[in-house]
Structure formats: C-alpha cells, structure tokens
Design a protein around this motif. Structure first.
Motif, PDB file in Angstrom:
ATOM      1  N   ILE A   1      42.410 136.702  53.895  1.00 33.72           N
ATOM      2  CA  ILE A   1      41.863 135.864  54.971  1.00 33.72           C
ATOM      3  C   ILE A   1      40.486 135.343  54.583  1.00 33.72           C
ATOM      4  N   ARG A   2      39.663 136.206  54.009  1.00 31.97           N
ATOM      5  CA  ARG A   2      38.319 135.788  53.577  1.00 31.97           C
ATOM      6  C   ARG A   2      38.404 134.711  52.499  1.00 31.97           C
ATOM      7  N   ASN A   3      39.365 134.846  51.580  1.00 34.31           N
ATOM      8  CA  ASN A   3      39.517 133.833  50.526  1.00 34.31           C
ATOM      9  C   ASN A   3      39.863 132.475  51.111  1.00 34.31           C
ATOM     10  N   ILE A   4      40.766 132.462  52.091  1.00 28.25           N
ATOM     11  CA  ILE A   4      41.143 131.197  52.725  1.00 28.25           C
ATOM     12  C   ILE A   4      39.955 130.622  53.485  1.00 28.25           C
ATOM     13  N   ARG A   5      39.220 131.461  54.170  1.00 20.21           N
ATOM     14  CA  ARG A   5      38.021 130.998  54.891  1.00 20.21           C
ATOM     15  C   ARG A   5      37.037 130.351  53.913  1.00 20.21           C
ATOM     16  N   ALA A   6      36.834 131.001  52.762  1.00 20.89           N
ATOM     17  CA  ALA A   6      35.890 130.476  51.764  1.00 20.89           C
ATOM     18  C   ALA A   6      36.400 129.159  51.180  1.00 20.89           C
ATOM     19  N   ASP A   7      37.694 129.105  50.849  1.00 18.61           N
ATOM     20  CA  ASP A   7      38.278 127.884  50.283  1.00 18.61           C
ATOM     21  C   ASP A   7      38.153 126.707  51.243  1.00 18.61           C
ATOM     22  N   MET A   8      38.291 126.975  52.530  1.00 22.10           N
ATOM     23  CA  MET A   8      38.273 125.917  53.546  1.00 22.10           C
ATOM     24  C   MET A   8      36.889 125.677  54.149  1.00 22.10           C
ATOM     25  N   ASN A   9      35.880 126.382  53.640  1.00 18.38           N
ATOM     26  CA  ASN A   9      34.515 126.252  54.163  1.00 18.38           C
ATOM     27  C   ASN A   9      34.435 126.537  55.668  1.00 18.38           C
ATOM     28  N   ILE A  10      35.208 127.505  56.128  1.00 10.00           N
ATOM     29  CA  ILE A  10      35.153 127.886  57.541  1.00 10.00           C
ATOM     30  C   ILE A  10      33.953 128.809  57.730  1.00 10.00           C
ATOM     31  N   PRO A  11      33.004 128.449  58.597  1.00  5.28           N
ATOM     32  CA  PRO A  11      31.805 129.268  58.783  1.00  5.28           C
ATOM     33  C   PRO A  11      32.155 130.698  59.182  1.00  5.28           C
ATOM     34  N   HIS A  12      31.341 131.642  58.744  1.00  2.00           N
ATOM     35  CA  HIS A  12      31.581 133.053  59.052  1.00  2.00           C
ATOM     36  C   HIS A  12      31.566 133.305  60.563  1.00  2.00           C
ATOM     37  N   SER A  13      30.764 132.522  61.270  1.00  4.17           N
ATOM     38  CA  SER A  13      30.635 132.718  62.715  1.00  4.17           C
ATOM     39  C   SER A  13      31.835 132.180  63.502  1.00  4.17           C
ATOM     40  N   LYS A  14      32.672 131.376  62.844  1.00  4.59           N
ATOM     41  CA  LYS A  14      33.819 130.756  63.524  1.00  4.59           C
ATOM     42  C   LYS A  14      34.986 131.739  63.595  1.00  4.59           C
ATOM     43  N   LYS A  15      35.370 132.102  64.814  1.00  4.08           N
ATOM     44  CA  LYS A  15      36.509 133.007  65.005  1.00  4.08           C
ATOM     45  C   LYS A  15      37.808 132.223  64.870  1.00  4.08           C
ATOM     46  N   ILE A  16      38.792 132.802  64.190  1.00  2.28           N
ATOM     47  CA  ILE A  16      40.068 132.115  63.966  1.00  2.28           C
ATOM     48  C   ILE A  16      41.233 133.013  64.398  1.00  2.28           C
ATOM     49  N   LYS A  17      42.413 132.417  64.468  1.00  2.00           N
ATOM     50  CA  LYS A  17      43.627 133.150  64.807  1.00  2.00           C
ATOM     51  C   LYS A  17      44.454 133.389  63.544  1.00  2.00           C
ATOM     52  N   VAL A  18      45.123 134.518  63.496  1.00  2.00           N
ATOM     53  CA  VAL A  18      45.943 134.859  62.337  1.00  2.00           C
ATOM     54  C   VAL A  18      47.272 135.454  62.806  1.00  2.00           C
ATOM     55  N   ASN A  19      48.349 135.034  62.153  1.00  2.00           N
ATOM     56  CA  ASN A  19      49.687 135.592  62.410  1.00  2.00           C
ATOM     57  C   ASN A  19      50.149 136.352  61.169  1.00  2.00           C
ATOM     58  N   LEU A  20      50.613 137.567  61.367  1.00  2.00           N
ATOM     59  CA  LEU A  20      51.132 138.386  60.267  1.00  2.00           C
ATOM     60  C   LEU A  20      52.629 138.586  60.436  1.00  2.00           C
ATOM     61  N   VAL A  21      53.372 138.378  59.356  1.00  2.00           N
ATOM     62  CA  VAL A  21      54.823 138.598  59.385  1.00  2.00           C
ATOM     63  C   VAL A  21      55.162 139.673  58.351  1.00  2.00           C
ATOM     64  N   PRO A  22      55.680 140.838  58.794  1.00  2.00           N
ATOM     65  CA  PRO A  22      55.999 141.919  57.847  1.00  2.00           C
ATOM     66  C   PRO A  22      57.106 141.531  56.887  1.00  2.00           C
ATOM     67  N   LEU A  23      56.971 141.912  55.624  1.00  2.00           N
ATOM     68  CA  LEU A  23      57.969 141.621  54.601  1.00  2.00           C
ATOM     69  C   LEU A  23      58.875 142.815  54.329  1.00  2.00           C
ATOM     70  N   LYS A  24      58.538 143.960  54.904  1.00  2.00           N
ATOM     71  CA  LYS A  24      59.341 145.170  54.723  1.00  2.00           C
ATOM     72  C   LYS A  24      59.606 145.799  56.086  1.00  2.00           C
ATOM     73  N   SER A  25      60.753 146.417  56.213  1.00  2.00           N
ATOM     74  CA  SER A  25      61.054 147.123  57.460  1.00  2.00           C
ATOM     75  C   SER A  25      60.191 148.378  57.547  1.00  2.00           C
ATOM     76  N   LYS A  26      59.792 148.715  58.735  1.00  2.00           N
ATOM     77  CA  LYS A  26      59.014 149.932  59.034  1.00  2.00           C
ATOM     78  C   LYS A  26      57.605 149.916  58.434  1.00  2.00           C
ATOM     79  N   ILE A  27      57.087 148.730  58.049  1.00  2.00           N
ATOM     80  CA  ILE A  27      55.737 148.672  57.502  1.00  2.00           C
ATOM     81  C   ILE A  27      54.689 148.443  58.595  1.00  2.00           C
ATOM     82  N   THR A  28      55.107 147.888  59.739  1.00  2.00           N
ATOM     83  CA  THR A  28      54.162 147.553  60.809  1.00  2.00           C
ATOM     84  C   THR A  28      53.340 148.746  61.298  1.00  2.00           C
ATOM     85  N   PRO A  29      53.927 149.933  61.506  1.00  2.00           N
ATOM     86  CA  PRO A  29      53.108 151.063  61.977  1.00  2.00           C
ATOM     87  C   PRO A  29      51.920 151.391  61.074  1.00  2.00           C
ATOM     88  N   ALA A  30      52.043 151.078  59.774  1.00  2.00           N
ATOM     89  CA  ALA A  30      50.948 151.357  58.838  1.00  2.00           C
ATOM     90  C   ALA A  30      49.711 150.520  59.144  1.00  2.00           C
TER      91      ALA A  30
END
Length: 390
Positions: free
Chosen positions: A248-277
């Motif tokens: 996420i930090r790499n994308i923020r840096a690549d896009m010049n998104i200011p550190h103070s700017k709050k953004i939304k993120v969606n995560l999609v698990p690629l393995k079953s039973k990984i979400t609890p981790a």
C-alpha cells in the motif's frame, strides 16, 4: 593457537590491494574523525564476509554512521516516552518476572491478560535474534551476526515495532496496554544494546548509561534465548500484515498520494482460511498505511474502476483512486517518468556493451552497472503496468 581467523585481502574501490607504497590506504584516524570509532568498527565488519576480499572506500563508513544515528535516535524516542519508574530502580530480571506472572501465555494455558500482537511479535523476534547472533559469534561468523542484528534493530524494532506502539505510548490518556509496551520497549532496547556492544562499544555504553546510571554494559550478562516467547504463528501473521502495508505504501508513493490523505483499501484472500491470520493486525494496517477504510472481500470481488492493485502471497490488494488523484494527470506524469528511465537505460546498456569499459573496469564496478540496468528495467515495467491499470 587453537583458533585462527583469516579475512580476505583489503582492496580499494578499483580492486587494487591497499598498501602505503601505492598511496591508496585509508587512515583509520581520519575515518574516526569523520565518522566515529563505532562507525569504523561496524562498517569494517559489515563488509568483511568470510572467504571474500574487502573492497573499501570512505563512503562505506556511512553504513556504521547511519546505523549509530538510527539506534541513538530510537533510544531517545524510547527514553522520552517511557516514564522513569519503569526502569530506574527495577532489578535486572523484574520485567521477566512481570511478564511471566501477568501476561505472557504459557503454552496451552489461558491468559489472564493478553499481550498485544505487536508486543508478542517483537518478543519473538528478539529471542530469535539472540539465538542466531549468539550461534554466529560462537562460530566466528562476525559478518553474519552483525547483519542479523542490524536487520532486527533497524527494521523489526525501529521501523516496525516503534511505529506500531507509538500512538499508544505517546497518548495523553494511554490505554492499559501502553504500560506493558513501555516495559517491553526497555527490555528490547537493553538486550539489543548487549548484543550490539561487541560491534559498537561506545554508543551502546552511552545509551546504556542514559537508561540508568549503573555498572558498565561490559559487566552485564549476555542475553539468553527464552523459547517461551518464540511464536511462529505470530511472526507469520505479522509478516502478512507487513507485506500488505509495504505494498500500500509503495502505491501511495508511486501515485504521490500525500501521507495525510486517508484512502480505502479492499483485500481479497487468495487462500482459504487465511483471513483469520489478518484479524488481529487490521488496526496496525489501517494506522501504518493511513487508511480510512479496510475491507476484506470475498473471492470473485471485481476490481473497482480507476484503481491500482498489488498481489502478495496471500492477498490481492485493490486501492480505488477515483476522487483521490487526477487519473489523467497522473498517467501523463508516469509516462514522462518512464521516458526518462528509458534514456538512462540506453546510456547504461551502451556502457555495458563497450569493450573498452568491460576490459578495464573492476568486476565490482561492472556488477554495479549490471544491477543498475536490471533495476531500471524493473522500474520501467512497473510503470508500464501502472499506466495500464489506470
């Protein structure tokens, strides 16, 4: 002699053996004046790998100087934010006793009060580091032990743990967990200083006395691993969270998104039973990646319009950028940056095809140019993918 330690030949940056007659030797007293004795000592060990020659130049001593500054600044932060009563009169083992009797889980036993995920993680990493550094020193692998210690102090302790607990320990009305984190901060700092002392005796002694005026750190007992604190699962779970934060930090840096700017993120698990981790680390991800919203989606989630994505071993990361940046302006900026990198690549590849350069240049210089070309190609490809996604 029962043991003999032999290091490689010390050479200058051009690969020539250092000697007074050639006039290419570096005066250690000048290095001490410019960088400090600890920086000289630490840097020499860091670049002296077993069985390899040492390529030495004055800029190599910046390694030790920067590391000394890092640990000094980290200790100042810790001592500024940890109340004196946490360490001024305590016996050496009191934190151990406190953790055992109050909060650290015994295997298979229920906890009366749980350590935070960050606290459990740093205690596990500390004890692993104690084990590997001690074994490496016993086997005369000085370069390896210093490298592992550097990685623990710089990355695990300074870059990650301090950032995770910073908001808690600096709060005007701290939560109960902050009391434990402050005690653990001192424990980790003191043990880190003991491990680092053979490599950086002066700065570690100074910080040791800053914590509390007492007998020299040279007289302190060498740290011993407590396997009770080693937790493979917590290290695995925190590794997943760190991967997500870094992407996420790499994308923020690549896009010049200011550190103070709050953004939304969606995560999609690629393995079953990984979400609890991920459940225990959601707060750390939101805090360290500056997120307004963090959602874990189900498989089949469609990528949002005008968004960028990243893939870790366990999750797909989607960051919607509509309303966050000017997408068209950003595409133009990235295309311009890509053109500049292509020009640099042409120049570097031309040098590597030059027979005269390849015949005269030392092997380490050629390797540096090859690594530079590979890095530029990687940046160009990454920009190409980013522009396509936008």
């Amino acid at each position: 002699f029962s043991d003999v330690y032999i290091h490689g030949t010390v050479r200058d940056a051009a690969g020539k053996k250092m000697s007074k007659s050639l006039g290419n030797a570096i005066d250690p007293l000048e290095v001490i004046d410019g960088f400090g004795a600890d920086a000289l000592r630490f840097s020499m060990i860091s670049i002296t790998a077993a069985g390899q020659d040492v390529f030495l130049s004055k800029d190599k001593f910046e390694i030790g100087r920067n590391f000394a500054n890092k640990i000094w600044n980290a200790s100042r932060f810790v001592l500024t934010n940890v109340a004196q009563e946490n360490f001024s009169t305590r016996p050496a083992a009191s934190l151990e006793e406190y953790l055992k009797s109050n909060i650290v889980r015994a295997r298979g036993e229920a906890l009366s009060r749980e350590l935070s995920m960050a606290d459990r993680w740093i205690l596990s990493r500390l004890n692993r580091t104690i084990e590997v550094v001690t074994k490496s020193l016993d086997n005369y692998k000085f370069n390896e032990s210093e490298s592992m210690l550097y990685d623990f102090i710089w990355h695990d302790f300074c870059d990650w743990y301090l950032e995770m607990v910073k908001s808690d320990i600096t709060a005007l009305s701290p939560q109960p967990s902050a009391v434990t984190s402050r005690a653990i901060l001192i424990q980790v700092l003191e043990n880190s200083l003991k491990l680092l002392h053979p490599f950086m005796p002066f700065v570690t002694e100074a910080i040791w006395q800053n914590i509390e005026e007492r007998e020299s750190i040279m007289a302190a007992a060498w740290p011993k691993i407590n396997k009770h604190y080693v937790d493979k699962k917590i290290e695995f779970d925190m590794g997943i969270a760190k991967d997500i934060i870094v992407n996420i930090r790499n994308i923020r840096a690549d896009m010049n998104i200011p550190h103070s700017k709050k953004i939304k993120v969606n995560l999609v698990p690629l393995k079953s039973k990984i979400t609890p981790a991920l459940l225990d680390s959601m707060g750390y991800i939101k805090n360290l990646a500056q997120l307004e919203e963090l959602n874990i989606e189900k498989a089949g989630f469609k990528k949002p319009k005008s968004s960028l994505s990243a893939i870790t071993e366990n999750f797909n990361i989607f960051i919607p950028l509509e309303g966050v940046i000017d997408v068209e302006a950003e595409k133009a900026r990235l295309a311009k940056k890509q053109d500049l990198l292509k020009q640099q690549l042409v120049f570097t590849e031309r040098k590597l095809k030059d027979k005269s350069f390849m015949g005269r240049a030392p092997e380490n210089v050629i390797m540096t140019e090859q690594e530079k070309a590979a890095k530029i190609k990687e940046q160009i490809n990454r920009l190409e993918e980013t522009i396509k996604e936008l």
